[in-house]
Design a protein around this motif. Structure first.
Motif, PDB file in Angstrom:
ATOM      1  N   ASP A  91       0.816  -1.214   0.000  1.00 59.44           N
ATOM      2  CA  ASP A  91       0.000   0.000   0.000  1.00 59.44           C
ATOM      3  C   ASP A  91       0.851   1.265   0.000  1.00 59.44           C
ATOM      4  O   ASP A  91       0.493   2.255  -0.636  1.00 59.44           O
ATOM      5  CB  ASP A  91      -0.941   0.016   1.207  1.00 59.44           C
ATOM      6  CG  ASP A  91      -2.049  -1.014   1.077  1.00 59.44           C
ATOM      7  OD1 ASP A  91      -2.386  -1.382  -0.068  1.00 59.44           O
ATOM      8  OD2 ASP A  91      -2.569  -1.448   2.116  1.00 59.44           O
ATOM      9  N   ASP A  92       1.977   1.253   0.716  1.00 66.26           N
ATOM     10  CA  ASP A  92       2.835   2.440   0.772  1.00 66.26           C
ATOM     11  C   ASP A  92       3.299   2.848  -0.618  1.00 66.26           C
ATOM     12  O   ASP A  92       3.349   4.034  -0.945  1.00 66.26           O
ATOM     13  CB  ASP A  92       4.058   2.185   1.651  1.00 66.26           C
ATOM     14  CG  ASP A  92       3.699   1.994   3.105  1.00 66.26           C
ATOM     15  OD1 ASP A  92       2.544   2.263   3.472  1.00 66.26           O
ATOM     16  OD2 ASP A  92       4.576   1.564   3.873  1.00 66.26           O
ATOM     17  N   GLU A  93       3.674   1.868  -1.445  1.00 65.49           N
ATOM     18  CA  GLU A  93       4.161   2.177  -2.781  1.00 65.49           C
ATOM     19  C   GLU A  93       3.046   2.744  -3.648  1.00 65.49           C
ATOM     20  O   GLU A  93       3.273   3.604  -4.488  1.00 65.49           O
ATOM     21  CB  GLU A  93       4.761   0.926  -3.427  1.00 65.49           C
ATOM     22  CG  GLU A  93       6.047   0.504  -2.755  1.00 65.49           C
ATOM     23  CD  GLU A  93       6.523  -0.866  -3.177  1.00 65.49           C
ATOM     24  OE1 GLU A  93       5.764  -1.607  -3.829  1.00 65.49           O
ATOM     25  OE2 GLU A  93       7.666  -1.202  -2.849  1.00 65.49           O
ATOM     26  N   ALA A  94       1.830   2.254  -3.480  1.00 57.63           N
ATOM     27  CA  ALA A  94       0.711   2.750  -4.273  1.00 57.63           C
ATOM     28  C   ALA A  94       0.298   4.157  -3.847  1.00 57.63           C
ATOM     29  O   ALA A  94      -0.186   4.936  -4.654  1.00 57.63           O
ATOM     30  CB  ALA A  94      -0.475   1.803  -4.154  1.00 57.63           C
ATOM     31  N   GLN A  95       0.498   4.528  -2.578  1.00 59.35           N
ATOM     32  CA  GLN A  95       0.059   5.823  -2.061  1.00 59.35           C
ATOM     33  C   GLN A  95       1.110   6.922  -2.231  1.00 59.35           C
ATOM     34  O   GLN A  95       0.771   8.102  -2.217  1.00 59.35           O
ATOM     35  CB  GLN A  95      -0.289   5.693  -0.568  1.00 59.35           C
ATOM     36  CG  GLN A  95      -1.406   4.724  -0.280  1.00 59.35           C
ATOM     37  CD  GLN A  95      -2.717   5.146  -0.905  1.00 59.35           C
ATOM     38  OE1 GLN A  95      -3.006   6.318  -1.052  1.00 59.35           O
ATOM     39  NE2 GLN A  95      -3.508   4.171  -1.310  1.00 59.35           N
ATOM     40  N   LEU A  96       2.373   6.546  -2.378  1.00 61.05           N
ATOM     41  CA  LEU A  96       3.463   7.515  -2.421  1.00 61.05           C
ATOM     42  C   LEU A  96       3.347   8.441  -3.622  1.00 61.05           C
ATOM     43  O   LEU A  96       3.059   8.023  -4.726  1.00 61.05           O
ATOM     44  CB  LEU A  96       4.807   6.768  -2.469  1.00 61.05           C
ATOM     45  CG  LEU A  96       6.048   7.624  -2.370  1.00 61.05           C
ATOM     46  CD1 LEU A  96       6.109   8.302  -1.018  1.00 61.05           C
ATOM     47  CD2 LEU A  96       7.265   6.778  -2.603  1.00 61.05           C
ATOM     48  N   GLY A  97       3.565   9.684  -3.429  1.00 62.84           N
ATOM     49  CA  GLY A  97       3.647  10.630  -4.518  1.00 62.84           C
ATOM     50  C   GLY A  97       2.333  11.138  -5.064  1.00 62.84           C
ATOM     51  O   GLY A  97       2.303  11.645  -6.173  1.00 62.84           O
ATOM     52  N   ARG A  98       1.248  11.013  -4.331  1.00 64.86           N
ATOM     53  CA  ARG A  98      -0.068  11.453  -4.815  1.00 64.86           C
ATOM     54  C   ARG A  98      -0.070  12.921  -5.246  1.00 64.86           C
ATOM     55  O   ARG A  98      -0.736  13.282  -6.203  1.00 64.86           O
ATOM     56  CB  ARG A  98      -1.122  11.267  -3.735  1.00 64.86           C
ATOM     57  CG  ARG A  98      -1.722   9.918  -3.757  1.00 64.86           C
ATOM     58  CD  ARG A  98      -2.906   9.919  -2.849  1.00 64.86           C
ATOM     59  NE  ARG A  98      -3.819   8.932  -3.351  1.00 64.86           N
ATOM     60  CZ  ARG A  98      -4.902   8.566  -2.748  1.00 64.86           C
ATOM     61  NH1 ARG A  98      -5.238   9.145  -1.625  1.00 64.86           N
ATOM     62  NH2 ARG A  98      -5.667   7.650  -3.253  1.00 64.86           N
ATOM     63  N   ARG A  99       0.651  13.751  -4.569  1.00 67.70           N
ATOM     64  CA  ARG A  99       0.620  15.191  -4.863  1.00 67.70           C
ATOM     65  C   ARG A  99       1.613  15.592  -5.943  1.00 67.70           C
ATOM     66  O   ARG A  99       1.764  16.764  -6.232  1.00 67.70           O
ATOM     67  CB  ARG A  99       0.885  15.980  -3.594  1.00 67.70           C
ATOM     68  CG  ARG A  99      -0.279  15.874  -2.612  1.00 67.70           C
ATOM     69  CD  ARG A  99       0.056  16.553  -1.350  1.00 67.70           C
ATOM     70  NE  ARG A  99       0.796  15.547  -0.560  1.00 67.70           N
ATOM     71  CZ  ARG A  99       1.241  15.732   0.640  1.00 67.70           C
ATOM     72  NH1 ARG A  99       1.086  16.887   1.221  1.00 67.70           N
ATOM     73  NH2 ARG A  99       1.865  14.785   1.287  1.00 67.70           N
ATOM     74  N   LEU A 100       2.282  14.634  -6.552  1.00 61.70           N
ATOM     75  CA  LEU A 100       3.287  14.956  -7.565  1.00 61.70           C
ATOM     76  C   LEU A 100       2.757  14.897  -8.982  1.00 61.70           C
ATOM     77  O   LEU A 100       3.515  15.040  -9.932  1.00 61.70           O
ATOM     78  CB  LEU A 100       4.480  13.994  -7.423  1.00 61.70           C
ATOM     79  CG  LEU A 100       5.189  14.006  -6.076  1.00 61.70           C
ATOM     80  CD1 LEU A 100       6.240  12.929  -6.025  1.00 61.70           C
ATOM     81  CD2 LEU A 100       5.800  15.369  -5.811  1.00 61.70           C
ATOM     82  N   GLY A 101       1.487  14.676  -9.166  1.00 65.57           N
ATOM     83  CA  GLY A 101       0.916  14.524 -10.498  1.00 65.57           C
ATOM     84  C   GLY A 101       1.093  13.094 -10.983  1.00 65.57           C
ATOM     85  O   GLY A 101       1.759  12.271 -10.354  1.00 65.57           O
ATOM     86  N   VAL A 102       0.505  12.797 -12.120  1.00 63.80           N
ATOM     87  CA  VAL A 102       0.509  11.429 -12.641  1.00 63.80           C
ATOM     88  C   VAL A 102       1.925  10.979 -12.974  1.00 63.80           C
ATOM     89  O   VAL A 102       2.362   9.909 -12.546  1.00 63.80           O
ATOM     90  CB  VAL A 102      -0.412  11.315 -13.880  1.00 63.80           C
ATOM     91  CG1 VAL A 102      -0.375   9.917 -14.461  1.00 63.80           C
ATOM     92  CG2 VAL A 102      -1.831  11.701 -13.516  1.00 63.80           C
ATOM     93  N   PHE A 103       2.677  11.791 -13.733  1.00 60.27           N
ATOM     94  CA  PHE A 103       4.043  11.414 -14.090  1.00 60.27           C
ATOM     95  C   PHE A 103       4.907  11.271 -12.838  1.00 60.27           C
ATOM     96  O   PHE A 103       5.617  10.279 -12.671  1.00 60.27           O
ATOM     97  CB  PHE A 103       4.669  12.444 -15.048  1.00 60.27           C
ATOM     98  CG  PHE A 103       6.130  12.179 -15.311  1.00 60.27           C
ATOM     99  CD1 PHE A 103       6.513  11.261 -16.285  1.00 60.27           C
ATOM    100  CD2 PHE A 103       7.120  12.821 -14.581  1.00 60.27           C
ATOM    101  CE1 PHE A 103       7.853  10.989 -16.517  1.00 60.27           C
ATOM    102  CE2 PHE A 103       8.461  12.559 -14.809  1.00 60.27           C
ATOM    103  CZ  PHE A 103       8.835  11.646 -15.781  1.00 60.27           C
ATOM    104  N   GLY A 104       4.872  12.264 -11.961  1.00 56.94           N
ATOM    105  CA  GLY A 104       5.698  12.246 -10.751  1.00 56.94           C
ATOM    106  C   GLY A 104       5.375  11.068  -9.844  1.00 56.94           C
ATOM    107  O   GLY A 104       6.274  10.405  -9.323  1.00 56.94           O
TER     108      GLY A 104
END
Length: 190
Positions: A91-104
């Motif tokens: 789950d951590d890997e799927a949730q990481l970077g939500r605020r970075l946009g799709v590419f990020g």
């Protein structure tokens, strides 16, 4: 050319059902924007496998050929066993970077998910074995894309139809054969 073809085939097979392929499904379902997801996968894989290829090349410069042969042979056999163990998406890997946009989000999650993953270890071993890091990196990157891009476009419907156990068995067999070929000093695979 052998380094490129073997690297592509082995990683494409090993990646089917891998946690990064599951991550591609999750990102595709969440964001529904395939182009930035595919570009994120490509960039993350190039960076990750580029580092792995450099490490594999460096290893060949510090180990004598006999020790390197044993390390590589046993590594390929270890990857064969590891390939038979199903991956789980964290789950951590799927949730990481939500605020970075799709590419990020894709770039960060894929890069981190590949750290220490069997395809990264395979890239290190293949680069050390073939001593052609650019061909290996290109091959392993293409192998990742062959497995992950369809996951982005077709999603979970396609995944349900793939005989994962058969695919993992085939990938494990290829890794095992490579390990045995290295251990028994067989120079050419084809």
């Amino acid at each position: 050319m052998e380094a490129f073809l073997v690297s592509t085939g082995v990683v494409a097979l090993a990646e089917i059902g891998d946690k990064t392929q599951l991550l591609a499904f999750i990102l595709a379902a969440r964001f529904k924007k395939p182009v930035p997801i595919v570009l994120g996968i490509l960039c993350a894989t190039l960076v990750n496998h580029g580092l792995a290829g450099a490490l594999g090349t460096w290893i060949t410069s510090v180990l004598n050929p006999e020790v390197l042969r044993w390390v590589l042979g046993l590594s390929f056999l270890g990857m064969a066993a590891w390939t038979l163990i199903p991956d789980k998406m964290e789950d951590d890997e799927a949730q990481l970077g939500r605020r970075l946009g799709v590419f990020g989000a894709t770039f960060i999650t894929f890069f981190l998910a590949e750290m220490g993953d069997k395809t990264q270890i395979a890239t290190i071993a293949l680069a050390a074995n073939y001593m052609a890091p650019y061909l290996v990196i290109a091959g392993t990157t293409l192998g990742m894309l062959i497995a992950d891009v369809p996951a982005v476009f077709v999603g979970n419907k396609f995944a349900a139809r793939i005989p994962m156990k058969l695919v993992h068995t085939m990938a494990a067999a290829i890794f095992a054969i490579m390990g045995l070929l290295v251990l028994f000093k067989v120079e050419q695979l084809f």
